[in-house]
Scaffold this active site. Structure first.
Site, PDB file in Angstrom:
ATOM      1  N   LYS A   1       0.816  -1.220   0.000  1.00  0.00           N
ATOM      2  CA  LYS A   1       0.000   0.000   0.000  1.00  0.00           C
ATOM      3  C   LYS A   1       0.844   1.261   0.000  1.00  0.00           C
ATOM      4  CE  LYS A   1      -2.245  -0.377   3.885  1.00  0.00           C
ATOM      5  NZ  LYS A   1      -1.900  -1.660   4.474  1.00  0.00           N
TER       6      LYS A   1
ATOM      7  N   ARG B   1      -9.104   2.045   9.256  1.00  0.00           N
ATOM      8  CA  ARG B   1      -8.583   0.740   9.665  1.00  0.00           C
ATOM      9  C   ARG B   1      -9.666  -0.096  10.354  1.00  0.00           C
ATOM     10  NH1 ARG B   1      -3.036   1.287   8.851  1.00  0.00           N
ATOM     11  NH2 ARG B   1      -1.855  -0.292   9.934  1.00  0.00           N
TER      12      ARG B   1
ATOM     13  N   ARG C   1      11.108  -6.649   5.071  1.00  0.00           N
ATOM     14  CA  ARG C   1      11.116  -5.196   5.197  1.00  0.00           C
ATOM     15  C   ARG C   1      11.938  -4.722   6.390  1.00  0.00           C
ATOM     16  NH1 ARG C   1       5.254  -2.420   5.032  1.00  0.00           N
ATOM     17  NH2 ARG C   1       5.194  -3.079   7.188  1.00  0.00           N
TER      18      ARG C   1
ATOM     19  N   ARG D   1      11.140  -3.439   9.391  1.00  0.00           N
ATOM     20  CA  ARG D   1      10.778  -2.264  10.179  1.00  0.00           C
ATOM     21  C   ARG D   1      10.665  -2.694  11.644  1.00  0.00           C
ATOM     22  NH1 ARG D   1       5.449   0.415   7.948  1.00  0.00           N
ATOM     23  NH2 ARG D   1       4.512  -0.581   9.752  1.00  0.00           N
TER      24      ARG D   1
ATOM     25  N   ARG E   1      -0.371  -8.068  13.947  1.00  0.00           N
ATOM     26  CA  ARG E   1      -0.885  -7.098  12.966  1.00  0.00           C
ATOM     27  C   ARG E   1      -1.798  -7.771  11.954  1.00  0.00           C
ATOM     28  NH1 ARG E   1       4.066  -4.870  10.658  1.00  0.00           N
ATOM     29  NH2 ARG E   1       2.790  -3.384   9.534  1.00  0.00           N
TER      30      ARG E   1
HETATM   31  P1  AMP Z   1       1.058   1.339   8.837  1.00  0.00           P
HETATM   32  O1  AMP Z   1       2.287   2.104   8.503  1.00  0.00           O
HETATM   33  O2  AMP Z   1      -0.162   1.819   8.112  1.00  0.00           O
HETATM   34  O3  AMP Z   1       1.244  -0.145   8.745  1.00  0.00           O
HETATM   35  O4  AMP Z   1       0.755   1.643  10.391  1.00  0.00           O
HETATM   36  C1  AMP Z   1       1.674   1.294  11.407  1.00  0.00           C
HETATM   37  C2  AMP Z   1       0.977   1.289  12.771  1.00  0.00           C
HETATM   38  O5  AMP Z   1       0.422   2.582  13.034  1.00  0.00           O
HETATM   39  C3  AMP Z   1      -0.227   0.338  12.852  1.00  0.00           C
HETATM   40  O6  AMP Z   1       0.159  -0.976  13.174  1.00  0.00           O
HETATM   41  C4  AMP Z   1      -1.026   0.999  13.970  1.00  0.00           C
HETATM   42  O7  AMP Z   1      -0.462   0.746  15.237  1.00  0.00           O
HETATM   43  C5  AMP Z   1      -0.825   2.484  13.688  1.00  0.00           C
HETATM   44  N1  AMP Z   1      -1.888   3.012  12.773  1.00  0.00           N
HETATM   45  C6  AMP Z   1      -1.723   3.489  11.517  1.00  0.00           C
HETATM   46  N2  AMP Z   1      -2.881   3.906  10.992  1.00  0.00           N
HETATM   47  C7  AMP Z   1      -3.821   3.674  11.943  1.00  0.00           C
HETATM   48  C8  AMP Z   1      -5.222   3.872  12.008  1.00  0.00           C
HETATM   49  N3  AMP Z   1      -5.917   4.379  10.979  1.00  0.00           N
HETATM   50  N4  AMP Z   1      -5.854   3.527  13.159  1.00  0.00           N
HETATM   51  C9  AMP Z   1      -5.183   3.023  14.207  1.00  0.00           C
HETATM   52  N5  AMP Z   1      -3.868   2.797  14.206  1.00  0.00           N
HETATM   53  C10 AMP Z   1      -3.182   3.115  13.091  1.00  0.00           C
END
Ligand code: AMP
Length: 184
Positions: free
Chosen positions: A14, A89, A128, A130, A141
């Site tokens: 994404k 989410r 990745r 991270r 996750r």
């Molecule tokens: P991502 O980079 O989108 O994978 O997000 C990394 C982490 O940020 C996720 O595992 C959540 O802990 C938090 N996060 C990102 N976007 C959201 C969201 N819309 N709602 C809640 N937590 C979020």
């Protein structure tokens, strides 16, 4: 004018695809994950609160995220549109977004669902490296995705706003599919 939401499991690509397309469409790439990681790095109040959830692979509570997205979509640079990556989410976030976009008079074009098989997801995430890509956190996750985010596929499909793209392909092939879709 381009207003797109990117949906898909962690590791679907994404972030990479949204960044490329946002550049092509000359609109901001709004990633809640990136915003939260910056907040954590900066040690802000938001960052301090979000860090524990992110490290555990859990969703950050809605009350922190909803303010953040409302503020972001009210900034001047969204005039030509936006690409949302990582938001919504869960269903309450999607319902909030729907009301917010109505209010802001920013109708979205559609939701892109990047469809990816489980085996491909885990392989990509392990690669990745991270901070939240350690194996146990990956499993959390994925579980959070299945329980809270995946229902959004039906949410948007029922509203006839969903378009699925085969995310198992190479980065270049997915990008080509997306470009075709967006430039139509
Ligand atoms: P991502 O980079 O989108 O994978 O997000 C990394 C982490 O940020 C996720 O595992 C959540 O802990 C938090 N996060 C990102 N976007 C959201 C969201 N819309 N709602 C809640 N937590 C979020």
């Amino acid at each position: 004018m381009t207003r797109l939401i990117f949906l898909g499991p962690p590791g679907a690509g994404k972030g990479t695809q949204a960044a490329l397309l946002a550049k092509d469409c000359e609109v901001p790439h709004i990633s809640t994950g990136d915003i939260l990681r910056s907040a954590v790095a900066a040690g802000s109040e938001l960052g301090k609160k979000a860090d524990q959830y992110m490290s555990a692979g859990e969703l950050v509570p809605d009350d922190l995220i909803l303010d953040l997205i409302q503020e972001r979509l009210s900034q001047d640079d969204v005039e030509k549109g936006w690409l949302l990556d990582g938001f919504p989410r869960n269903v309450p976030q999607a319902e909030f977004l729907q009301k917010l976009l109505d209010q802001l008079e920013q109708p979205m074009d559609f939701v892109v669902n990047l469809d990816v098989e489980d085996a491909v997801i885990v392989a990509r995430l392990l690669q990745r490296g991270r901070k939240d890509d350690e194996e146990s956190v990956i499993l959390t996750r994925l579980e959070v995705y299945r329980q809270q985010t995946e229902p959004l596929i039906d949410f948007y499909r029922n509203r006839q706003q969903l378009v699925s793209v085969d995310g198992n392909q190479t980065l270049e092939a997915v990008y080509a599919d997306l470009k075709r879709l967006v430039m139509e």
